[in-house]
Write a protein that holds these residues in place. Sequence first.
Motif, mmCIF file in Angstrom:
data_model
loop_
_atom_site.group_PDB
_atom_site.id
_atom_site.type_symbol
_atom_site.label_atom_id
_atom_site.label_comp_id
_atom_site.label_asym_id
_atom_site.label_seq_id
_atom_site.Cartn_x
_atom_site.Cartn_y
_atom_site.Cartn_z
ATOM 1 N N PHE A 168 3.113 9.142 8.854
ATOM 2 C CA PHE A 168 2.906 9.573 7.472
ATOM 3 C C PHE A 168 3.663 10.890 7.298
ATOM 4 C CE2 PHE A 168 -0.895 6.867 8.216
ATOM 5 C CZ PHE A 168 -0.639 5.934 7.231
ATOM 6 N N GLU A 169 3.761 11.365 6.045
ATOM 7 C CA GLU A 169 4.657 12.482 5.777
ATOM 8 C C GLU A 169 3.979 13.842 5.997
ATOM 9 O OE1 GLU A 169 4.254 9.785 3.846
ATOM 10 O OE2 GLU A 169 6.160 8.916 4.505
ATOM 11 N N CYS A 221 -1.541 12.154 -1.769
ATOM 12 C CA CYS A 221 -0.622 12.982 -0.975
ATOM 13 C C CYS A 221 -0.308 14.284 -1.709
ATOM 14 C CB CYS A 221 0.659 12.208 -0.703
ATOM 15 S SG CYS A 221 0.345 10.561 -0.051
ATOM 16 N N TYR A 248 6.023 15.619 1.335
ATOM 17 C CA TYR A 248 5.376 15.186 0.082
ATOM 18 C C TYR A 248 5.855 16.042 -1.089
ATOM 19 C CZ TYR A 248 2.132 12.103 2.609
ATOM 20 O OH TYR A 248 1.592 11.101 3.370
ATOM 21 N N ALA A 269 0.878 -1.171 0.000
ATOM 22 C CA ALA A 269 0.000 0.000 0.000
ATOM 23 C C ALA A 269 0.911 1.215 0.000
ATOM 24 C CB ALA A 269 -0.868 -0.006 1.249
ATOM 25 N N ALA A 270 0.548 2.238 -0.758
ATOM 26 C CA ALA A 270 1.429 3.405 -0.860
ATOM 27 C C ALA A 270 0.614 4.675 -1.006
ATOM 28 C CB ALA A 270 2.365 3.240 -2.061
ATOM 29 N N GLY A 271 1.221 5.766 -0.590
ATOM 30 C CA GLY A 271 0.601 7.068 -0.786
ATOM 31 C C GLY A 271 0.898 7.557 -2.196
ATOM 32 N N THR A 299 -3.328 4.180 -1.758
ATOM 33 C CA THR A 299 -4.393 4.190 -0.746
ATOM 34 C C THR A 299 -4.793 5.592 -0.299
ATOM 35 O OG1 THR A 299 -2.696 3.859 0.925
ATOM 36 C CG2 THR A 299 -3.894 1.908 0.185
ATOM 37 N N ASP A 300 -3.951 6.577 -0.591
ATOM 38 C CA ASP A 300 -4.285 7.949 -0.202
ATOM 39 C C ASP A 300 -3.579 8.911 -1.146
ATOM 40 O OD1 ASP A 300 -2.168 6.581 1.445
ATOM 41 O OD2 ASP A 300 -1.678 8.650 1.953
ATOM 42 N N VAL A 322 4.769 6.667 -2.278
ATOM 43 C CA VAL A 322 5.637 6.534 -1.101
ATOM 44 C C VAL A 322 5.084 5.467 -0.164
ATOM 45 C CG1 VAL A 322 4.454 8.511 0.015
ATOM 46 C CG2 VAL A 322 6.673 7.759 0.899
ATOM 47 N N GLY A 323 5.991 4.671 0.383
ATOM 48 C CA GLY A 323 5.557 3.640 1.317
ATOM 49 C C GLY A 323 6.663 3.232 2.272
ATOM 50 N N MET A 324 6.275 2.376 3.225
ATOM 51 C CA MET A 324 7.198 2.040 4.319
ATOM 52 C C MET A 324 7.768 0.625 4.209
ATOM 53 S SD MET A 324 4.851 3.632 7.350
ATOM 54 C CE MET A 324 3.969 5.189 7.117
ATOM 55 N N VAL A 368 -6.361 3.551 4.984
ATOM 56 C CA VAL A 368 -5.371 2.909 4.112
ATOM 57 C C VAL A 368 -5.746 1.434 3.911
ATOM 58 C CG1 VAL A 368 -2.952 2.116 4.052
ATOM 59 C CG2 VAL A 368 -3.467 4.495 4.633
HETATM 60 N N1 HPA Z 1 3.024 7.528 3.224
HETATM 61 C C1 HPA Z 1 3.797 6.494 3.542
HETATM 62 N N2 HPA Z 1 3.377 5.243 3.500
HETATM 63 C C2 HPA Z 1 2.124 5.011 3.119
HETATM 64 C C3 HPA Z 1 1.271 6.042 2.770
HETATM 65 C C4 HPA Z 1 1.738 7.369 2.833
HETATM 66 O O1 HPA Z 1 1.033 8.352 2.537
HETATM 67 N N3 HPA Z 1 0.083 5.471 2.426
HETATM 68 C C5 HPA Z 1 0.225 4.149 2.575
HETATM 69 N N4 HPA Z 1 1.466 3.856 2.987
#
Ligand code: HPA
Length: 277
Positions: free
Chosen positions: A194-195, A239, A200, A115-117, A236-237, A211-213, A252
């Motif tokens: 989150f950032e 940014c 961003y 999952a990533a922003g 998922t979102d 972006v993701g972790m 998310v």
């Molecule tokens: N930032 C970092 N990791 C994420 C994000 C995000 O906005 N959404 C899902 N994983």
Amino acid sequence: MSEALREKIEKARYFIEQRKKLEPEIGIILGTGLGKLVEDIEDQLVIPYKDIPYFATSTAPGHLGNLILGRIKGEKVVAMQGRFHFYEGYSLEEVTFPVRVMKALGIKVLIESNAAGGINPNFRAGDLMIITDHINLTGNNPLIGPNDDKIGPRFPDMSEPYDKKLIELAEKIALEERIKVHRGVYVGVTGPNFETRAEYRFLKIIGADAVGMSTVPEVIVAKHSSLRVLGISCITDECIPDRLEPVDFRKVIRVAEKAEPQMTKLVQRVIAEIKII
Ligand code: HPA
């Protein structure tokens, strides 16, 4: 990297092979809200991470902690239902240990989902992005330490971390299935926060689309181990600094779960057709 690491990999491999002799060809890492692909694994054996020697345990929400061996569309696979993150307090050696074990089990290809922003303003929550490249912004590296030349080179090449042929295959399938996919650069950070808006903005300037972790340390180890990698992010979102809404991990997970059938379809068909490329 020490001889001790090779011994640990060997013990974990032996433990798993004692339970199921499969020789999987493909490894899959299922991220946030995407763990349901395992329902499509036939003839499966589920091994909780806590039973496997030297495996950590998943503490992240939405991450179950199981290694699953079986078949998808006839292909032999090993899947991680949930992964480990740096922010959980594990070392990057621990985070990436399962990739090394899957390599020892025999995989040639690693499929990563996360999952990533969405940094790219054209991306919408729920879209999928095929990862074409990454930026390691974790400030760390799983290969730091002595190198074991029997496992991989001291200075691994990173000119093609994500396999071009696999990217083309995934795009062809997405087109046929009418699944909307983007291509883009994934930037890996440590989290767990989150950032900020300023971050961003910065990530967009340096060339990131999402972006993701997770993922980046795993892919570095996969390349060190000569694996071919396909990575797919679920956005998922959104940014976008000037209209940023608070990000909530429950949202998310909800968005990732909603996009899951499309991710599953894509990954299933990639697995079915991987032999022909
Ligand atoms: N930032 C970092 N990791 C994420 C994000 C995000 O906005 N959404 C899902 N994983």
